[in-house]
Write a protein that holds these residues in place. Sequence first.
Motif, PDB file in Angstrom:
ATOM      1  N   UNK A   1       0.852  -1.189   0.000  1.00  0.00           N
ATOM      2  CA  UNK A   1       0.000   0.000   0.000  1.00  0.00           C
ATOM      3  C   UNK A   1       0.886   1.237   0.000  1.00  0.00           C
ATOM      4  N   UNK A   2       0.377   2.313  -0.583  1.00  0.00           N
ATOM      5  CA  UNK A   2       0.995   3.638  -0.488  1.00  0.00           C
ATOM      6  C   UNK A   2      -0.137   4.625  -0.246  1.00  0.00           C
ATOM      7  N   UNK A   3      -0.174   5.196   0.939  1.00  0.00           N
ATOM      8  CA  UNK A   3      -1.264   6.085   1.335  1.00  0.00           C
ATOM      9  C   UNK A   3      -0.751   7.501   1.546  1.00  0.00           C
ATOM     10  N   UNK A   4      -1.594   8.478   1.251  1.00  0.00           N
ATOM     11  CA  UNK A   4      -1.250   9.889   1.370  1.00  0.00           C
ATOM     12  C   UNK A   4      -2.027  10.552   2.497  1.00  0.00           C
ATOM     13  N   UNK A   5      -1.339  11.377   3.272  1.00  0.00           N
ATOM     14  CA  UNK A   5      -1.969  12.348   4.176  1.00  0.00           C
ATOM     15  C   UNK A   5      -1.311  13.690   3.908  1.00  0.00           C
TER      16      UNK A   5
ATOM     17  N   UNK B   1       2.667  13.377   3.618  1.00  0.00           N
ATOM     18  CA  UNK B   1       3.319  12.168   4.135  1.00  0.00           C
ATOM     19  C   UNK B   1       2.791  10.987   3.338  1.00  0.00           C
ATOM     20  N   UNK B   2       3.703  10.208   2.808  1.00  0.00           N
ATOM     21  CA  UNK B   2       3.341   8.943   2.170  1.00  0.00           C
ATOM     22  C   UNK B   2       3.636   7.815   3.148  1.00  0.00           C
ATOM     23  N   UNK B   3       2.616   7.034   3.412  1.00  0.00           N
ATOM     24  CA  UNK B   3       2.773   5.846   4.253  1.00  0.00           C
ATOM     25  C   UNK B   3       2.912   4.649   3.328  1.00  0.00           C
ATOM     26  N   UNK B   4       4.101   4.044   3.346  1.00  0.00           N
ATOM     27  CA  UNK B   4       4.393   2.902   2.474  1.00  0.00           C
ATOM     28  C   UNK B   4       4.401   1.646   3.338  1.00  0.00           C
ATOM     29  N   UNK B   5       3.604   0.661   2.938  1.00  0.00           N
ATOM     30  CA  UNK B   5       3.502  -0.571   3.719  1.00  0.00           C
ATOM     31  C   UNK B   5       4.075  -1.741   2.935  1.00  0.00           C
ATOM     32  N   UNK B   6       4.737  -2.641   3.666  1.00  0.00           N
ATOM     33  CA  UNK B   6       5.247  -3.884   3.092  1.00  0.00           C
ATOM     34  C   UNK B   6       4.722  -5.063   3.902  1.00  0.00           C
ATOM     35  N   UNK B   7       4.419  -6.148   3.215  1.00  0.00           N
ATOM     36  CA  UNK B   7       4.130  -7.422   3.844  1.00  0.00           C
ATOM     37  C   UNK B   7       5.389  -8.272   3.837  1.00  0.00           C
ATOM     38  N   UNK B   8       5.496  -9.169   4.812  1.00  0.00           N
ATOM     39  CA  UNK B   8       6.638 -10.073   4.850  1.00  0.00           C
ATOM     40  C   UNK B   8       6.397 -11.244   5.767  1.00  0.00           C
ATOM     41  N   UNK B   9       7.188 -12.278   5.603  1.00  0.00           N
ATOM     42  CA  UNK B   9       7.061 -13.475   6.439  1.00  0.00           C
ATOM     43  C   UNK B   9       7.952 -13.419   7.671  1.00  0.00           C
ATOM     44  N   UNK B  10       8.929 -12.491   7.687  1.00  0.00           N
ATOM     45  CA  UNK B  10       9.848 -12.400   8.817  1.00  0.00           C
ATOM     46  C   UNK B  10      10.285 -10.949   8.983  1.00  0.00           C
ATOM     47  N   UNK B  11      10.835 -10.653  10.159  1.00  0.00           N
ATOM     48  CA  UNK B  11      11.343  -9.313  10.396  1.00  0.00           C
ATOM     49  C   UNK B  11      12.503  -9.006   9.460  1.00  0.00           C
ATOM     50  N   UNK B  12      13.327 -10.019   9.187  1.00  0.00           N
ATOM     51  CA  UNK B  12      14.464  -9.811   8.289  1.00  0.00           C
ATOM     52  C   UNK B  12      13.992  -9.448   6.877  1.00  0.00           C
ATOM     53  N   UNK B  13      12.937 -10.125   6.419  1.00  0.00           N
ATOM     54  CA  UNK B  13      12.414  -9.813   5.087  1.00  0.00           C
ATOM     55  C   UNK B  13      11.876  -8.389   5.038  1.00  0.00           C
ATOM     56  N   UNK B  14      11.170  -7.975   6.094  1.00  0.00           N
ATOM     57  CA  UNK B  14      10.640  -6.621   6.125  1.00  0.00           C
ATOM     58  C   UNK B  14      11.766  -5.594   6.165  1.00  0.00           C
ATOM     59  N   UNK B  15      12.788  -5.860   6.978  1.00  0.00           N
ATOM     60  CA  UNK B  15      13.903  -4.919   7.064  1.00  0.00           C
ATOM     61  C   UNK B  15      14.589  -4.772   5.715  1.00  0.00           C
TER      62      UNK B  15
ATOM     63  N   UNK C   1      -5.112   4.196  11.876  1.00  0.00           N
ATOM     64  CA  UNK C   1      -6.359   4.762  12.424  1.00  0.00           C
ATOM     65  C   UNK C   1      -6.510   6.225  12.017  1.00  0.00           C
ATOM     66  N   UNK C   2      -5.390   6.957  11.993  1.00  0.00           N
ATOM     67  CA  UNK C   2      -5.448   8.349  11.557  1.00  0.00           C
ATOM     68  C   UNK C   2      -5.810   8.428  10.082  1.00  0.00           C
ATOM     69  N   UNK C   3      -5.151   7.614   9.271  1.00  0.00           N
ATOM     70  CA  UNK C   3      -5.431   7.639   7.828  1.00  0.00           C
ATOM     71  C   UNK C   3      -6.895   7.297   7.548  1.00  0.00           C
ATOM     72  N   UNK C   4      -7.422   6.276   8.230  1.00  0.00           N
ATOM     73  CA  UNK C   4      -8.793   5.859   7.953  1.00  0.00           C
ATOM     74  C   UNK C   4      -9.823   6.826   8.527  1.00  0.00           C
ATOM     75  N   UNK C   5      -9.389   7.650   9.477  1.00  0.00           N
ATOM     76  CA  UNK C   5     -10.287   8.659  10.036  1.00  0.00           C
ATOM     77  C   UNK C   5     -10.225   9.958   9.247  1.00  0.00           C
TER      78      UNK C   5
ATOM     79  N   UNK D   1      -6.043  16.701   0.767  1.00  0.00           N
ATOM     80  CA  UNK D   1      -5.782  15.523  -0.057  1.00  0.00           C
ATOM     81  C   UNK D   1      -5.393  14.361   0.860  1.00  0.00           C
ATOM     82  N   UNK D   2      -5.971  13.193   0.598  1.00  0.00           N
ATOM     83  CA  UNK D   2      -5.554  11.993   1.324  1.00  0.00           C
ATOM     84  C   UNK D   2      -5.972  10.775   0.512  1.00  0.00           C
TER      85      UNK D   2
END
Length: 986
Positions: free
Chosen positions: A306-310, A338-352, A385-389, A437-438
């Motif tokens: 995901x890439x979300x804007x606030x 602010x762009x909120x960029x999200x990543x999915x991963x199977x481990x902390x190492x993969x996310x890092x 929660x802030x983004x969805x509100x 804009x969001x």
Amino acid sequence: MRARHREHGAGTDPALRELEQELRWRLEGEVRFDLYSRMLYSTDASNYQIEPLGVVIPKTYDDVRWTIELAAKHQTPILPRGGGSSLAGQAVGRALVIDTSKYLNQLLEVDPVARVARVQPGIVVNQLNAKLRKYGLMFGPDPASADRATIGGAIGNNASGSHSILYGMTSDHVIAAHTILSDGTEIIFQEFKPDELAARAQLSTREGQLYRDLLALRDRYADAIEREYPRHWRRASGYGLKELLREDVNFARLLASSEGTLAFGLEYTLNLVPRPTRTALVLLQFDDLVLSMEAVPLILECEPSAVELMDGLLISLTRKQPGFASQIAFIQGEPQAILTVEFYGESEAELAAKVERLQQHLTRHGVVQDPIPVFDPARQADVWSVRKAGQGLLMSMRGDAKPIACIEDVSVPVEHLAEYVREILRLVAENGTTAAFYAHASAGCLHVRPLVNLKSVDGVRTMRALTEGALELAIRFGGVMSGEHGDGLARGELNERLFGPTLYRCMKELKAIFDPAGLMNPGKIVDCPPMDQNLRYGPDYRTVDIKTYLSFERDGGFARAIEMCNGAGVCRKLGAGTMCPSYIATRDEKDTTRARANALRAALAGRVLSPQHFTDPRTYEVLDLCLACKACKTECPSSVDMAKIKTEFLAHYYRAHGTPLRARAFGNIHLINRLGSRVAPFANLAARSPLGRLGKRALGVHPERELPRFARVPFDRWFRERPAPAGDAVRGPVVYFHDTFTTYNYPEIGRAAVRVLEAAGYSVTIVERRACCGRPMLSKGLVEGARRLARANVESLAPYARAGIPIVGTEPSCILTLRDEYQDLLPGHPDVEVVARNSFMIDEFLAQQLERGELSLPWREEPGPKVLFHGHCHQKALIGVKPSLAVLRAAGCTVEESGAGCCGMAGSFGYEAEHYEISRKIGAERLFPKVEEQPPDVLIAVAGVSCREQIGHFTGRRPLHLVEVLAARLALAAHPAGVAVRAAAD
């Protein structure tokens, strides 16, 4: 023009009266044609308001069948409705509303291997996902309103959300739909191979005819659809005509984005996706909005989820909203985006590794930012929660000019996003306003909210100019007017220009094939009214002026305080949080914060109701189940303060109808308790005698309730007569504000508070002639009495406050009244602010010292007990429970927060006979089961007397005030009196 007010049932229309009677005779569910029900369903979360013909709340499928059959007989339009959170006006219309959210809301079947679920239309998206969690599955689309939006509504809108680059849109997840057409025909739509569909088209039934007509429609328009239909995949505008061109056709997918105009869905079969194992966020701050949009294609090359804007305006408003400010405290400076960029991963190492790759990729391409990685799930939840509100936070702006929905859902291909935003900024500036804009930068779907006053002629013109300008930009950049919110009344008028005359004609024919009589939610998608008709406000909007008892100056007046409710329906959310306790118990629209605001606004403005209805008993009924918990003040992104609004309403209502004896008795509970304590043995005996039962009946107190016992030695007497404390006070003086219940019913709480404060090095004093805080009077609308008490307290406490001496309390509803309501009771009083600034809950006071490293208490060395802590509603709304948890942990306790909402007591509310069952249901939703599952060695700790009484009454467990737990943890050598406190805790 003011609406004519039809007071009873279906009014004077004989056909509607006949329909209402037949529905009442046939249905198990609820049939509501009364004036107030029509008013409550006349709005959604949009700019629009249309009074419906009536409301049906079906309990069974047969109820739906009979409703549609009888509506067809009477040629009455019908409008399917879920949570009523639609932003474009889809859920309002001159029709018979069928609300599935109250009863038809079940998960019927799950196949975890095939990843398929069968559901009813009224199930809330988040509730569905909560039930699917044990299978490791979820419904992929995640609209911001998922905590109250129903699956039926999500399908009607073709909802999507933040993760559409992974999961697509709702249409991609609809496998089958069990539907009823407007003539009563039931059809299960599902995927068919070409030969299967051809065979079904040969049937001599209504289903066969429908398939023949749809295949013929495809043949006529296939070339035009292929050539002219928008290419951009993120689409909720118009009908999904591309579905007709699939080799394996599934007409169930046509229902997505149809807004209930084609068929009524009884059940849906949905595709599910695996729940992500781990997630990480990266926050990128930008000084320029357009530059942030230019970075989006680069970010997508790193394959985020995901890439979300606030934007800067949303960030600024979040910082001003008490319930959300702390959730973005880590944002530095004043970024414009602010762009909120999200990543999915199977481990902390993969996310890092993914986070590192993003940072390197942006640096390599000259997009140099200071990224803020967020790996902690709790902090990630805060960001989301802030983004969805976002929409609600924007609507928290005071004044008549609001960030309105008119160009808020245009969706364009990502490669054109920066240029589109640049042009939108130009368009907004040309129209003399600004915009926020969001939303979903990853899919090119931005929610743009220009600041417009729809109460003016110029404002309505500006709305049209902005919308038509956005249409031109959408067409220029290959986009659509809606990426997920739908057309409704806001954009439906533009579909012919967006899609062109040929495809628009195709859409009209599609509608006619499904609904020849035009009874399914007419006026949406095709043949829509002008966007500037049926406005909730508009140039002719006026409200009557009333002289208020409380000050509403900060809101711009009483009417504007009510108008802060924009209809988004966050008060219907299910799951985490407190708001709205009564709705959680009843699942009835009438019992939402939104309904209360709608009723008062409709009366003041003469929309559906009239000004005479302001103090009508039926308006009282709408507000009756408001517990004044204040959760809406914090959890509603628009900060609708319904507790304060209800106090004002009750003052006017009782002026018109007289104040009941019970309201006077509970409002003056401080006097009753003072008298009862003076004759405690007799009073306690009398309260539990036949005389006491007679008294409860006379006051309307439920017979199962026992009022708190009176203390033989009230707290203030104990304080006067106790031996002088040993040792010196090294920290200076502190005023303990001893509330009514601590003084006359639970003096052990006050004794524990004094011991803790003295052990912390303070010299404790009390104000002997302090008055009741006034909260009981406010809860009963006795504002003038509360004002007298407030003035007395401010005058007696101000000398201490001006000297910098803290005022500390143990009852949240009392001490926080000094900080909250006193400013509205005594506006302009020179000492109100200084008293408010120096008043603290005891846990808040201690936690502040703990945070500064100044708290030095002699805790016992052995580990403390396990504690389940339940916070008071006012505490959660105004200061939160973090201070309570912090000091309990500092004392060596292992603490778990209950995670439950309101206990259901709410002062006198739970004692009142007519509210007893609702009070029980509220507590039974989450709190009572949580308490009952605790082993005997776990202490139940609370902050307020209401919670203490409620938990004790319904679970049999004896809760302690958190200060009693703290006092029990004091080392005995340093605090000999701790023996008694420890015994109480044990």
